[in-house]
Write a protein that holds these residues in place. Structure first.
Motif, PDB file in Angstrom:
ATOM      1  N   GLN A  39       1.066  -1.478  -0.150  1.00  0.00           N
ATOM      2  CA  GLN A  39       0.215  -0.087  -0.179  1.00  0.00           C
ATOM      3  C   GLN A  39       1.112   1.454   0.097  1.00  0.00           C
ATOM      4  OE1 GLN A  39      -3.430   0.422   3.109  1.00  0.00           O
ATOM      5  NE2 GLN A  39      -2.390   2.351   3.635  1.00  0.00           N
ATOM      6  N   VAL A  40       0.544   2.510  -0.914  1.00  0.00           N
ATOM      7  CA  VAL A  40       0.956   3.119  -0.758  1.00  0.00           C
ATOM      8  C   VAL A  40       0.243   4.863  -0.078  1.00  0.00           C
ATOM      9  CG1 VAL A  40       1.998   5.357  -2.537  1.00  0.00           C
ATOM     10  CG2 VAL A  40       2.278   2.997  -3.692  1.00  0.00           C
ATOM     11  N   THR A  41       0.891   4.800   1.078  1.00  0.00           N
ATOM     12  CA  THR A  41      -0.107   5.829   1.821  1.00  0.00           C
ATOM     13  C   THR A  41       0.657   7.706   1.493  1.00  0.00           C
ATOM     14  OG1 THR A  41      -0.698   4.344   3.500  1.00  0.00           O
ATOM     15  CG2 THR A  41      -0.588   6.283   4.056  1.00  0.00           C
ATOM     16  N   VAL A  42       0.010   8.304   0.820  1.00  0.00           N
ATOM     17  CA  VAL A  42       0.681   9.983   0.378  1.00  0.00           C
ATOM     18  C   VAL A  42       0.365  10.343   2.129  1.00  0.00           C
ATOM     19  CG1 VAL A  42       0.503  11.488  -0.673  1.00  0.00           C
ATOM     20  CG2 VAL A  42      -0.105   8.992  -1.345  1.00  0.00           C
ATOM     21  N   LYS A  43       1.099  10.861   2.704  1.00  0.00           N
ATOM     22  CA  LYS A  43       1.732  11.795   3.293  1.00  0.00           C
ATOM     23  C   LYS A  43       1.770  13.021   4.022  1.00  0.00           C
ATOM     24  CE  LYS A  43       2.546   7.530   6.066  1.00  0.00           C
ATOM     25  NZ  LYS A  43       4.052   6.709   7.354  1.00  0.00           N
ATOM     26  N   ARG A  44       2.461  13.275   2.755  1.00  0.00           N
ATOM     27  CA  ARG A  44       3.119  14.633   2.013  1.00  0.00           C
ATOM     28  C   ARG A  44       2.164  15.128   1.406  1.00  0.00           C
ATOM     29  NH1 ARG A  44       7.704  15.134   4.071  1.00  0.00           N
ATOM     30  NH2 ARG A  44       8.441  16.706   2.543  1.00  0.00           N
ATOM     31  N   SER A  45       1.912  16.753   0.920  1.00  0.00           N
ATOM     32  CA  SER A  45       1.115  17.853   0.717  1.00  0.00           C
ATOM     33  C   SER A  45       1.820  18.224  -1.116  1.00  0.00           C
ATOM     34  CB  SER A  45       0.093  18.256   1.480  1.00  0.00           C
ATOM     35  OG  SER A  45      -0.731  17.551   1.848  1.00  0.00           O
ATOM     36  N   GLY A  46       1.405  18.752  -1.782  1.00  0.00           N
ATOM     37  CA  GLY A  46       1.622  19.844  -2.869  1.00  0.00           C
ATOM     38  C   GLY A  46       1.362  21.086  -2.541  1.00  0.00           C
ATOM     39  N   GLU A  47       1.307  22.072  -3.626  1.00  0.00           N
ATOM     40  CA  GLU A  47       1.151  23.211  -3.023  1.00  0.00           C
ATOM     41  C   GLU A  47      -0.145  23.862  -3.768  1.00  0.00           C
ATOM     42  OE1 GLU A  47       4.119  26.238  -2.970  1.00  0.00           O
ATOM     43  OE2 GLU A  47       4.706  25.267  -0.939  1.00  0.00           O
ATOM     44  N   PRO A  48      -0.842  24.936  -4.331  1.00  0.00           N
ATOM     45  CA  PRO A  48      -1.517  25.090  -5.741  1.00  0.00           C
ATOM     46  C   PRO A  48      -0.920  25.807  -6.673  1.00  0.00           C
ATOM     47  CG  PRO A  48      -2.681  26.616  -3.169  1.00  0.00           C
ATOM     48  CD  PRO A  48      -1.614  25.476  -2.721  1.00  0.00           C
ATOM     49  N   GLY A  49      -0.844  24.130  -8.206  1.00  0.00           N
ATOM     50  CA  GLY A  49      -0.250  25.485  -8.711  1.00  0.00           C
ATOM     51  C   GLY A  49       1.479  23.972  -9.030  1.00  0.00           C
ATOM     52  N   LYS A  50       1.620  23.331  -7.635  1.00  0.00           N
ATOM     53  CA  LYS A  50       2.870  22.682  -7.557  1.00  0.00           C
ATOM     54  C   LYS A  50       2.554  21.485  -6.777  1.00  0.00           C
ATOM     55  CE  LYS A  50       6.267  24.588  -6.331  1.00  0.00           C
ATOM     56  NZ  LYS A  50       7.664  25.538  -5.315  1.00  0.00           N
ATOM     57  N   PRO A  51       1.433  20.508  -7.657  1.00  0.00           N
ATOM     58  CA  PRO A  51       1.680  19.225  -6.766  1.00  0.00           C
ATOM     59  C   PRO A  51       2.404  18.635  -6.634  1.00  0.00           C
ATOM     60  CG  PRO A  51       0.422  19.436  -9.327  1.00  0.00           C
ATOM     61  CD  PRO A  51       0.959  20.603  -8.901  1.00  0.00           C
ATOM     62  N   ILE A  52       2.181  17.467  -5.649  1.00  0.00           N
ATOM     63  CA  ILE A  52       3.631  16.136  -5.811  1.00  0.00           C
ATOM     64  C   ILE A  52       2.580  15.549  -6.835  1.00  0.00           C
ATOM     65  CG2 ILE A  52       4.639  14.432  -4.738  1.00  0.00           C
ATOM     66  CD1 ILE A  52       4.259  16.171  -2.161  1.00  0.00           C
ATOM     67  N   VAL A  53       2.980  14.655  -8.012  1.00  0.00           N
ATOM     68  CA  VAL A  53       2.428  13.449  -9.107  1.00  0.00           C
ATOM     69  C   VAL A  53       3.443  12.666  -9.179  1.00  0.00           C
ATOM     70  CG1 VAL A  53       2.425  13.138 -11.409  1.00  0.00           C
ATOM     71  CG2 VAL A  53       2.231  16.142 -10.260  1.00  0.00           C
ATOM     72  N   PHE A  54       2.456  11.523  -9.088  1.00  0.00           N
ATOM     73  CA  PHE A  54       2.639  10.030  -8.412  1.00  0.00           C
ATOM     74  C   PHE A  54       2.576   9.996 -10.358  1.00  0.00           C
ATOM     75  CE2 PHE A  54       2.130  11.004  -4.583  1.00  0.00           C
ATOM     76  CZ  PHE A  54       3.139  10.867  -4.067  1.00  0.00           C
TER      77      PHE A  54
END
Length: 796
Positions: free
Chosen positions: A81-96
């Motif tokens: 399982q991949v649990t995403v715990k960190r966030s991006g910012e508006p206009g700068k998302p974290i992309v998998f």
């Protein structure tokens, strides 16, 4: 539709992370990319470089920063399982993300719980992955500006517990976009939008073959469900439950086509179901709704069922609804049809710029547009102009055309066929082609690498191109080469295999064997030629082969070869099938056996032994036929070939001894023995390992063993070569009572052979004359004329 709605749409989509993070993905610099590849030299302790990527997606998720892309290597399977715990910012998302091929993700993520969990995060995009888990494959909880795009999702089963959805958006999540996903076999719902969720967009997905609902929206007002394809789901394709007022439902195909997985009593749920608390402010239009049967409801609207779109329009909804039955291929690509093609509202909230396969909308020239403005197809996949072109190219040197290339072309017909041209990439004029498949050849002006481009056009639609790179090699030189092998040691006969290589046909071979004879000339045999030549005497010869190709070019190769001179070999005798003995010649490991006591080709040949060995024949395995063996004087040992293919190694005697084999124990098979010429002694070895000596003959005699008296067991004898040219050879036979008899036969230089030549049960004698390879066998004991014939030790 008024322009203000499209402007409002742009603002809504930008806020929902569709336009800003999903379509298209923003390319990042190398420093903003984290790499994952579990088949490379990976480490979860590193920094996720391309040289040393992370092994797991979770390791990358634990360190990803706003604006970074987690690049997941394609054609891999990742577990856990991949649990995403960190966030991006508006206009700068974290992309998998990983790659997608023809709408199918190439990287798989599976888990025993969830594949991806996004809990309490924001500005995250997951794209291009195949996700599979027994619970929700994707769980989005209390998260904002999340995009799930271009994935393939299987999941929603919880073992022995209750079944769940494939994708679930729950808690206080806002602005979550579920777009262009392929959702398979949902047990409860392909996508579940739970109570408390706001601003969810479900657009351009294919949700099919489920036991439950396609999309279930529960107490989630103002959800957008637009441009999806639902097919063969057992439950409702779309259900708005509780208070899900203000929802937009447009441009969808909701087709409850017959599905085997639904069983013999499929659900009677309508394709579109909306509770009484969900119809207020909800917009339903431009959908194609197909019930399971003519007696099934198409809509359940505020607890009232409506059988057809016409009846449903009485509610003030569905002005452009229809019930056209769609036709799909295996990927739920639709076939063009009125009411489906160019029949959607291109300005509906949540409509993406491209379809499920990221193709732009195509205006079918044969189907009228039914929206107020523009054109768009219903469902997730746009029907495309079938115009297609494809080209393959390869070098194709032909006689007189050494720089030729051949192209295999396909130009598929368009809605409005135009023309296709093939540009060869060398500055020459392009070729104009008609629709269909064809082969085109082209002569290039010089060797090199060229890119040919096939361009197909439609009179009113798109243009398609296909390229093929072809490398035309320099015209190779003509080459000549040959190999040779010895055919017959006794005749110094060889076979030469000549070969020429050229891009043009070989028309002539000339082989000079180097012995003063006229060269052999052969016309029209192509690239390969085999010639046999007999020198008559061994020696060193210089062979020259010359080839000529059709363009008059010549090439030669010369080799000096050593041809062994005539070698007669050593005779052997034994029963190899039939009532009488057979003869053959042993030459340095090559056995040549003749079954006929006349001049003829050998019956068979085989290899066993080494140069210097002495051939031995005997009945080792209680058979009616003999097996071959050798005696190696240098090591004083026998190697016996057995009928099962094994080799028995039997040391016996001293170096310099000669083999003497016979049935010493009279027990149905032969035993080995030796004759020591220096002391004129036989030594026979018995089965129990003991041995018996016998003095017989004179030093320098050669041993012979046979049944001289027809007594069915072996008796001793010797052959005494003539000491002088005027003397004959002497055969001396020992009898059971200790007496002996003699006979003269042959000339000096002859070698002895003994055997039952006529099948009388008694052994006679004969000689082999190496000078002319001739056997002469005495048949006086049988009252017949002597056999006189030759055997050459041919090499097969």
């Amino acid at each position: 539709m008024p322009l203000s709605r499209r402007v409002g749409l742009a603002v809504a989509i930008a806020g929902s992370a569709v336009a800003s993070t999903v379509l298209p993905f923003t390319a990042h610099a190398e420093s903003t990319v984290l790499h994952v590849d579990n088949q490379a030299k990976c480490s979860d302790e590193g920094t996720g470089t391309q040289a040393q990527p992370f092994c797991t997606i979770q390791a990358a998720a634990d360190v990803a920063e706003p604006g970074q892309t987690v690049d997941i290597a394609p054609y891999r399977s990742y577990s856990g399982q991949v649990t995403v715990k960190r966030s991006g910012e508006p206009g700068k998302p974290i992309v998998f993300k990983s790659t997608v091929s023809d709408g199918i993700p190439t990287a798989n993520v599976s888990s025993s719980a969830h594949a991806f969990v996004l809990d309490g995060v924001h500005d995250v995009t997951v794209s291009g992955l195949s996700l599979e888990a027994p619970q929700e494959a994707v769980l989005v909880k209390d998260s904002t500006r999340i995009a799930l795009d271009r994935t393939e999702v299987r999941g929603g089963r919880n073992g022995a517990g209750p079944a769940t959805a494939n994708i679930r958006v729950t808690g206080t999540s806002t602005n979550v976009t579920v777009s262009r996903n392929r959702v398979f076999s949902p047990p409860v719902a392909g996508v579940a939008i739970d109570a408390g969720v706001t601003g969810a967009v479900v657009t351009t997905n294919v949700i099919a073959d489920g036991a439950g609902r396609g999309v279930l929206v529960t107490d989630a007002p103002r959800t957008i469900v637009v441009g999806n394809t639902f097919a063969r789901n057992c439950g409702a394709d779309l259900e708005l439950a509780g208070n899900s007022a203000g929802t937009v439902v447009e441009n969808n195909i909701l087709a409850k086509l017959p599905a085997p997985r639904c069983g013999s009593t499929p659900s009677t749920a309508a394709p579109l179901v909306a509770s009484a608390g969900s119809i207020q402010g909800t917009t339903v239009d431009y959908n194609t709704v197909v019930p399971l049967s003519e007696t099934s409801a198409s809509y359940s609207w505020g607890d009232i069922s409506y059988a057809t779109p016409g009846e449903f329009r009485g509610t003030g909804q569905g002005a452009h609804e229809n019930a056209v039955v769609p036709r799909f291929d295996d990927y739920y690509r639709p076939v063009a049809a009125e009411g489906l093609t160019d029949a959607a509202d291109p300005n509906a909230f949540g409509t993406l710029a491209t379809d499920f396969f990221e193709k732009e909308p195509a205006d079918h020239p044969g189907i009228a547009n039914t929206a107020p403005s523009g054109y768009r197809d219903r469902g997730a996949i746009e029907v495309q102009d079938p115009l297609g072109v494809h080209v393959n190219g390869s070098p194709w040197a032909m006689d007189g055309h050494p720089l030729n290339a051949q192209f295999l072309l396909t130009y598929a017909a368009s809605w409005t066929p135009g023309t296709a041209t093939l540009d060869f990439g060398d500055g020459s004029a392009p070729v104009v082609l008609e629709p269909g498949s064809q082969v085109v050849n082209h002569d290039y002006p010089a060797f090199g690498t060229y890119t040919a481009t096939l361009t197909g056009t439609s009179l009113t639609g798109p243009s398609r191109t296909s390229t093929a790179q072809v490398t035309v090699e320099p015209v190779p030189d003509l080459t000549a080469q040959f190999s040779w092998k010895l055919d017959d040691r006794s005749r110094a006969r060889i076979t030469v295999t000549a070969q020429g290589t050229s891009p043009f046909p070989i028309v002539r071979h000339v082989v000079d064997f180097g012995d003063g004879t006229a060269p052999a000339v052969s016309e029209g045999h192509g690239a390969n030629l085999s010639l046999t030549h007999e020198y008559g005497v061994g020696g060193s010869y210089t062979i020259t082969e010359t080839v000529v190709d059709k363009h008059g070019r010549t090439a030669s190769q010369t080799k000096t070869v050593g041809v062994p001179g005539p070698q007669a070999g050593v005779p052997f005798t034994g029963y190899f099938g039939g009532p009488s003995s057979h003869n053959g010649v042993f030459d340095n490991g090559l056995w040549t056996l003749s079954y006929n006591k006349t001049d003829s080709q050998p019956g068979t040949t085989w290899y066993f032994g080494n140069p210097g060995d002495i051939p031995v024949v005997g009945n080792w395995d209680y058979t009616c036929q003999c097996q071959h063996a050798i005696y190696r004087p240098s090591t004083a040992a026998f190697d016996l070939s057995r009928t099962d293919g094994s080799i028995s190694h039997v040391p016996f005697g001293n170096p310099g001894d000669l083999p003497a084999v016979g049935s010493w124990d009279r027990n149905g098979h032969d035993q080995v023995g030796i004759y020591r010429p220096s002391t004129a002694e036989f030594w026979v070895r018995h089965d129990d390992g003991s041995y018996t000596p016998l003095h017989f003959g004179n030093p320098g005699d050669v041993p012979i063993v046979g049944d001289w008296d027809g007594v069915h067991h072996s008796q001793f004898g010797v052959f005494r070569p003539a000491a002088n040219p005027w003397e004959p050879n002497l055969f001396i036979f020992r009898h059971d009572d200790g007496s002996y008899s003699t006979v003269t036969y042959g000339m000096p230089g002859d070698l002895p052979v003994v055997g039952d030549w006529s099948g009388t049960g008694r052994t006679s004698y004969g000689i082999f004359r190496p000078g002319n390879h001739q056997f002469t066998l005495d048949n006086s004991y049988a009252g017949r004329a002597d056999n006189v014939y030759t055997i050459y030790n041919n090499i097969g």
